[in-house]
Design a protein around this motif. Structure first.
Motif, PDB file in Angstrom:
ATOM      1  N   ILE A   1      41.873  42.542  43.574  1.00 21.73           N
ATOM      2  CA  ILE A   1      42.255  42.621  42.152  1.00 21.73           C
ATOM      3  C   ILE A   1      42.057  44.045  41.655  1.00 21.73           C
ATOM      4  O   ILE A   1      40.932  44.571  41.662  1.00 21.73           O
ATOM      5  CB  ILE A   1      41.377  41.674  41.296  1.00 21.73           C
ATOM      6  CG1 ILE A   1      41.462  40.236  41.817  1.00 21.73           C
ATOM      7  CG2 ILE A   1      41.798  41.744  39.819  1.00 21.73           C
ATOM      8  CD1 ILE A   1      40.418  39.296  41.217  1.00 21.73           C
TER       9      ILE A   1
ATOM     10  N   GLY B   1      41.411  41.362  34.530  1.00 26.96           N
ATOM     11  CA  GLY B   1      40.993  41.513  35.932  1.00 26.96           C
ATOM     12  C   GLY B   1      39.592  40.960  36.165  1.00 26.96           C
ATOM     13  O   GLY B   1      39.351  40.257  37.162  1.00 26.96           O
TER      14      GLY B   1
ATOM     15  N   VAL C   1      46.489  41.312  43.572  1.00 23.12           N
ATOM     16  CA  VAL C   1      46.847  41.232  42.143  1.00 23.12           C
ATOM     17  C   VAL C   1      46.837  42.647  41.573  1.00 23.12           C
ATOM     18  O   VAL C   1      45.777  43.261  41.416  1.00 23.12           O
ATOM     19  CB  VAL C   1      45.879  40.328  41.352  1.00 23.12           C
ATOM     20  CG1 VAL C   1      46.356  40.201  39.899  1.00 23.12           C
ATOM     21  CG2 VAL C   1      45.764  38.950  41.984  1.00 23.12           C
TER      22      VAL C   1
ATOM     23  N   ASN D   1      46.868  44.503  38.669  1.00 25.38           N
ATOM     24  CA  ASN D   1      46.620  44.220  37.249  1.00 25.38           C
ATOM     25  C   ASN D   1      46.267  45.483  36.461  1.00 25.38           C
ATOM     26  O   ASN D   1      46.435  45.514  35.249  1.00 25.38           O
ATOM     27  CB  ASN D   1      45.473  43.190  37.185  1.00 25.38           C
ATOM     28  CG  ASN D   1      44.832  43.113  35.824  1.00 25.38           C
ATOM     29  OD1 ASN D   1      45.394  42.582  34.885  1.00 25.38           O
ATOM     30  ND2 ASN D   1      43.625  43.686  35.710  1.00 25.38           N
TER      31      ASN D   1
ATOM     32  N   ASN E   1      52.013  40.769  40.259  1.00 29.54           N
ATOM     33  CA  ASN E   1      52.005  41.950  39.408  1.00 29.54           C
ATOM     34  C   ASN E   1      51.851  41.531  37.952  1.00 29.54           C
ATOM     35  O   ASN E   1      52.637  40.717  37.450  1.00 29.54           O
ATOM     36  CB  ASN E   1      53.289  42.753  39.614  1.00 29.54           C
ATOM     37  CG  ASN E   1      53.360  43.315  41.032  1.00 29.54           C
ATOM     38  OD1 ASN E   1      52.318  43.568  41.657  1.00 29.54           O
ATOM     39  ND2 ASN E   1      54.557  43.493  41.555  1.00 29.54           N
ATOM     40  N   VAL E   2      50.824  42.063  37.307  1.00 29.95           N
ATOM     41  CA  VAL E   2      50.597  41.705  35.907  1.00 29.95           C
ATOM     42  C   VAL E   2      51.442  42.637  35.045  1.00 29.95           C
ATOM     43  O   VAL E   2      51.182  43.838  34.954  1.00 29.95           O
ATOM     44  CB  VAL E   2      49.107  41.781  35.534  1.00 29.95           C
ATOM     45  CG1 VAL E   2      48.915  41.429  34.056  1.00 29.95           C
ATOM     46  CG2 VAL E   2      48.293  40.833  36.420  1.00 29.95           C
TER      47      VAL E   2
ATOM     48  N   ILE F   1      46.899  32.814  36.209  1.00 29.00           N
ATOM     49  CA  ILE F   1      47.129  33.555  37.463  1.00 29.00           C
ATOM     50  C   ILE F   1      46.651  32.716  38.657  1.00 29.00           C
ATOM     51  O   ILE F   1      47.329  32.643  39.696  1.00 29.00           O
ATOM     52  CB  ILE F   1      46.448  34.944  37.426  1.00 29.00           C
ATOM     53  CG1 ILE F   1      47.079  35.807  36.316  1.00 29.00           C
ATOM     54  CG2 ILE F   1      46.578  35.648  38.778  1.00 29.00           C
ATOM     55  CD1 ILE F   1      46.405  37.153  36.081  1.00 29.00           C
TER      56      ILE F   1
END
Ligand SMILES: NC(=O)c1ccc[n+]([C@@H]2O[C@H](COP(=O)([O-])OP(=O)(O)OC[C@H]3O[C@@H](n4cnc5c(N)ncnc54)[C@H](OP(=O)(O)O)[C@@H]3O)[C@@H](O)[C@H]2O)c1
Length: 266
Positions: free
Chosen positions: A9, A17, A86, A88, A137-138, A220
């Motif tokens: 992350i 996160g 992730v 983020n 992908n955030v 998520i």
């Protein structure tokens, strides 16, 4: 299902996160925490470990290609694989386009977009070797609806959505899924961390229909369990994006007036 999944992350030192790291750890995942602020990462790592979780903190500036590659390399060295990446880490700039210097413009793209590519570039061969993987992908609703005085940030998130969709098609045959999670406003340090060229109204947070970072973290985790191409944690903001796609001529005058009045001091 989460047991011993390795989840990397970025932007894990705060907000979404950090909440995601807690949620993944609670579900039994091994979490690799990345961000620049070492003390925060160490404190979160100690918290998760004290609760019986497995975590490691790796200080990383995602805008630095070598650091992003090292993050992936170290995660693999320690845990042998990466199941979920992730991406983020990110931040915003609020201001008139002409007030954003080329350096500020380059920097926000370096973090919000290039950083994602650097991490993906390093992680994809690992996932391909494993025969599976998931990249999340955030992004933001600002990747679907552009806002005035937010051009650079919107630019990064629109580009991130397109990048992610292209990557998703490219990697589908390798059993690597790519998802975009697109939150609306979330109650984190995001607004404090944003570069503010115009003064935001005090107490703005109260007016933005904020969701909690814990809620986004649960969404998520839901996406990790059941990968989807695009996930909107808020139905209202999903509708907002759809309306903009269908009726930009109707939405743009409203956005122009609304944003100026609601967000900025004169
Ligand atoms: N909050 C919202 O309203 C909202 C809405 C939609 C989308 N989002 C997106 O959600 C993501 C997370 O935001 P948040 O709300 O959780 O904000 P936040 O609380 O400010 O957290 C941002 C995180 O990104 C990290 N970060 C920033 N620059 C970095 C860099 N160069 N390298 C590595 N890490 C970096 C920060 O850690 P360090 O400073 O320690 O490096 C921090 O952990 C962002 O991509 C943002 O665009 C937020």
């Amino acid at each position: 299902m989460f047991s011993n999944k390795v989840v990397v992350i970025t932007g894990a030192s705060a907000g979404i996160g950090a909440a995601l790291a807690r949620e993944c750890s609670r579900q039994g995942a091994i979490v690799v925490l990345a961000a620049r602020r070492r003390e925060r990462l160490d404190a979160l790592c100690a918290e998760l470990t004290a609760q019986g979780g497995r975590a490691v903190a790796l200080s990383t500036d995602v805008a630095d290609e070598k650091q992003a590659a090292r993050l992936v390399e170290e995660a693999v060295q320690r845990f042998g694989r990466i199941d979920v990446l992730v991406n983020n880490a990110g931040y915003g700039i609020f201001g008139r386009a002409e007030d954003i210097s080329p350096e500020e413009f380059r920097r926000i793209f370096a973090v919000n977009l290039f950083g994602v590519h650097y991490a993906c570039r390093a992680a994809i061969p690992v996932m391909r070797r494993q025969g599976s993987g998931h990249i999340i992908n955030v992004s933001s609703v600002s990747g679907g609806v552009p806002l005035p005085f937010n051009s650079a940030y919107c630019g990064t998130k629109f580009a991130l959505n397109a990048y992610s969709d292209a990557l998703g098609m490219e990697l589908r045959g390798d059993n690597i899924r790519v998802s975009v999670v697109a939150p609306g406003p979330v109650a984190t340090e995001f607004l404090d961390a944003a570069v503010q060229k115009l003064r935001l109204r005090p107490g703005l947070q109260r007016h933005l229909l904020m969701q909690s970072p814990e809620k986004i973290a649960r969404v998520i985790v839901g996406c990790i369990r059941r990968p989807r191409r695009r996930v909107y944690p808020s139905l209202l903001f999903w509708l907002y994006v759809r309306l903009y796609e269908l009726f930009p001529w109707l939405m743009e005058p409203l956005l122009r007036r609304g944003v100026r009045r609601a967000m900025f001091r004169d």
